[in-house]
Design a protein around this motif. Structure first.
Motif, PDB file in Angstrom:
ATOM      1  N   GLY A 292      -3.122  -0.305  -9.405  1.00 21.66           N
ATOM      2  CA  GLY A 292      -3.238   0.027  -7.997  1.00 21.66           C
ATOM      3  C   GLY A 292      -3.876   1.353  -8.344  1.00 21.66           C
ATOM      4  O   GLY A 292      -3.716   2.167  -9.364  1.00 21.66           O
TER       5      GLY A 292
ATOM      6  N   GLU B 264       0.642  -1.269   0.171  1.00 20.44           N
ATOM      7  CA  GLU B 264       0.002   0.067  -0.013  1.00 20.44           C
ATOM      8  C   GLU B 264       0.953   1.279  -0.027  1.00 20.44           C
ATOM      9  O   GLU B 264       0.607   2.376  -0.478  1.00 20.44           O
ATOM     10  CB  GLU B 264      -1.017   0.043   1.116  1.00 20.44           C
ATOM     11  CG  GLU B 264      -0.324   0.076   2.629  1.00 20.44           C
ATOM     12  CD  GLU B 264       0.072  -1.390   3.200  1.00 20.44           C
ATOM     13  OE1 GLU B 264       0.181  -2.288   2.386  1.00 20.44           O
ATOM     14  OE2 GLU B 264       0.474  -1.301   4.258  1.00 20.44           O
TER      15      GLU B 264
ATOM     16  N   ARG C  73      -4.975  -3.126  -2.003  1.00 19.97           N
ATOM     17  CA  ARG C  73      -3.813  -3.804  -2.612  1.00 19.97           C
ATOM     18  C   ARG C  73      -4.395  -5.462  -2.084  1.00 19.97           C
ATOM     19  O   ARG C  73      -5.572  -5.501  -1.605  1.00 19.97           O
ATOM     20  CB  ARG C  73      -2.708  -3.713  -1.543  1.00 19.97           C
ATOM     21  CG  ARG C  73      -2.930  -3.818  -0.219  1.00 19.97           C
ATOM     22  CD  ARG C  73      -1.681  -3.605   0.652  1.00 19.97           C
ATOM     23  NE  ARG C  73      -2.160  -3.748   2.016  1.00 19.97           N
ATOM     24  CZ  ARG C  73      -2.717  -4.648   2.811  1.00 19.97           C
ATOM     25  NH1 ARG C  73      -2.537  -5.855   2.365  1.00 19.97           N
ATOM     26  NH2 ARG C  73      -3.002  -4.548   4.118  1.00 19.97           N
TER      27      ARG C  73
END
Ligand code: AMP
Ligand code: GLY
Length: 424
Positions: free
Chosen positions: A95, A71, A293
C-alpha cells in the motif's frame, strides 16, 4: 511468513482466502476481520487507523508483511509510520505512503497529476469558497449533466451528478460555503460528464514495474437496472466482455504506463495497488478516479481468477523485483452478488442471524459485515456477504451464485437479481 491484513470487509476476506493458499504462509492475521476471516485466519480486534495498536500486533506476532485493505490507513499514513519506526521500518507494507495515497485522498491532486502526465480524463477545474463566482462561470461553459466532486474522502458520497445548471450552482454553493461534506468539500472539482460504460482495471506496482490484474465491472446502485442510491457495490463480474485486447492495450499505453512513470517522475515511491476507475467512451478509456487499494466487491471476483501465488507477487512489490514475477489468470468468468441488510445504504438493523451457509455448494462465500455472536454468524454491517462463482459465461457463473443465495437467509436480506444485466 506471518502476514497481517488490515481491514474487515469482503475484500479482506478475499485477500485472506487467496493468501491462505500460499505455501509460504505460516500464520495469517486479519485486523479486525469478520466471521469469515475468523475461519481461515486469526482475527485481532483493533482499529487499523490506530497505528500504535497495529505496531503492537506486528511485534507481538512477528509479522513479516502488512497488506492494507482499505484506503483510510493509507491516507492517514500507515506506511510512513512504519518507515519512521526503527522496529517496523524493515517490514514491508503493501500500500502506498501518504504522498501516493493522495491519488485517492484528493481529487484535485489526482486531476492535476493526470493533466501533468497527459492521462485522459474529463476536463475540469477546481474551486474553493474564494472563487465561487468563477465556479458558477465554469459551470456555464459545460453542458448538462454537471459533475461536482468533493476534493477529499467523503465515504463514497462526495460526487454529485446534476441535471440542471441551477441545481449544480446551488449544490456547488452548499459544498463550498456550507461544507456539505465537511472539510472534504472545502475544495470542489467540477468536471465534464463522460458518457459511456464504466469498468475498473487493477494494477499492482513496486514503483518501477507493474502487473495489470484482471478487469472487473461493479454494480454500485442499490436498485435493479442501476437505479436508486449509490452503495459500496452490490455485485461484480470479471472479466469485462467489452474490455477486449484492443481496449486493454489502450488502457495500458495511455493510462497505466504514464501513471506508473508519472509517479516515478514526481518522486512518489508507490508500492501497492492502483485501482483505476475508467469510462469507456466510444472505445477510448478515460480515468474517472484512482483508488489506492483494491475495490470491494471487485476483489471478490479478481483474486479468485488469479491462479498463482499472490504472496509471490507481494514479495515482488516488497523487494522491488516485480518485473521478474509472473502470474496466471483463469479464462473462467467470475461473478459475485452482495447480500445486504434491508434498508442499506440508508438505516438498517444489525445482529440478524444468518442461516444456510453450510448448504452452499460450488460458490465462495466472502463475508463482509458479519461477526460471531455465541458461535452464530450474525450481520454487523450494510453489506453482509458476497457470493462468488465461476462459470464459462457470465450467465453460468451467476446461475450458481443465485442458486446458492436461495439457500442463505437472514431477516430483511436484500440483493440485486440483475448483476451483469447490461453485459448479456
Ligand atoms: P467517483 O467517486 O469519482 O468514482 O465518482 C462516483 C461515480 O460518479 C462514478 O463511479 C461514476 O459513475 C460517476 N462519475 C464520476 N465522474 C464522472 C464523469 N466525469 N462523468 C460521468 N460520470 C462520472
Ligand atoms: N466498489 C467500489 C470501490 O471499492 O470503491
Amino acid at each position: 511468513m506471518n502476514i497481517l491484513i488490515l481491514g474487515s470487509g469482503g475484500r479482506e476476506h478475499a485477500f485472506a482466502y487467496k493468501l491462505s493458499q500460499s505455501k509460504k504462509i505460516n500464520q495469517l492475521f486479519v485486523a479486525p476481520g469478520n466471521a469469515g476471516t475468523d475461519k481461515i485466519a486469526t482475527n485481532i480486534n483493533i482499529n487499523p487507523t490506530n497505528f500504535n495498536d497495529v505496531k503492537n500486533v506486528v511485534l507481538t506476532n512477528e509479522i513479516d508483511m502488512v497488506v492494507v485493505g482499505p484506503e483510510a490507513p493509507l491516507v492517514e499514513g500507515v506506511h510512513d509510520f512504519f518507515l519512521a519506526d526503527e522496529e517496523l521500518k524493515s517490514i514491508p507494507v503493501i500500500g502506498p505512503k501518504k504522498d501516493g495515497a493522495l491519488l485517492e485522498g484528493s481529487k484535485d491532486f489526482s486531476k492535476q497529476f493526470m493533466e501533468k502526465h497527459n492521462i485522459p480524463t474529463a476536463r475540469y477545474k477546481s474551486f474553493t469558497k474564494d472563487n465561487l463566482t468563477e465556479g458558477f462561470k465554469f459551470l456555464e461553459t459545460l453542458n448538462a449533466p454537471y459533475v461536482l466532486k468533493a476534493d477529499g474522502l467523503a465515504a463514497g458520497k462526495g460526487v454529485l451528478i446534476l441535471n440542471s445548471l441551477e441545481e449544480a450552482k446551488k449544490e456547488l454553493k452548499e459544498m463550498l460555503t456550507n461544507q456539505k461534506f465537511g472539510d472534504a468539500s472545502s475544495t470542489v472539482v467540477i468536471e465534464e460528464f463522460l458518457d459511456g460504460i464504466e469498468l475498473s482495471v487493477f494494477v499492482l506496482t513496486d514503483g518501477k514495474s507493474y502487473k495489470i490484474l484482471p478487469s472487473a465491472k461493479d454494480y454500485k446502485r442499490i436498485g435493479e437496472g442501476d437505479t436508486g442510491l449509490n452503495t459500496g457495490g452490490m455485485g461484480a463480474i470479471s472479466p469485462v466482455p467489452f474490455a477486449n485486447n484492443d481496449f486493454l492495450s489502450k488502457v495500458e499505453e495511455r493510462i497505466v504506463k504514464p501513471t506508473v512513470d508519472g509517479l516515478q517522475k514526481d518522486g512518489i515511491d508507490y508500492r501497492g495497488f492502483i485501482f483505476i476507475g475508467l469510462m469507456n467512451v466510444n472505445g477510448n478509456p478515460f480515468v474517472i478516479e484512482y483508488n489506492v487499494r483494491m475495490g470491494d466487491p471487485e476483489t471478490e471476483v479478481v483474486l479468485p481468477r488469479i491462479e498463482s501465488d499472490l504472496l509471490d507477487l507481494f514479495e515482488g512489490v516488497a523487494h522491488q523485483n516485480l518485473a521478474e514475477k509472473s502470474f496466471n489468470v483463469t479464462n473462467k468468468t467470475t461473478t459475485t452478488v452482495m447480500l445486504v441488510s434491508g434498508g442499506y445504504p440508508e438505516a438498517y438493523e444489525k445482529g440478524k442471524e444468518i442461516s444456510g451457509l453450510e448448504n452452499v455448494e460450488g460458490s465462495l462465500v466472502f463475508h463482509a459485515g458479519t461477526k460471531l455472536e455465541n458461535n452464530k454468524v450474525v450481520t454487523s454491517g450494510g453489506r453482509v456477504m458476497a457470493i462468488t462463482s465461476f462459470g464459462d459465461s457470465i450467465e453460468e457463473a451467476l446461475a450458481t451464485s443465485y442458486k446458492n443465495i436461495d439457500k442463505i437467509s437472514f431477516d430483511k436480506m436484500n440483493y440485486r437479481r440483475d448483476i451483469g444485466f447490461d453485459l448479456k
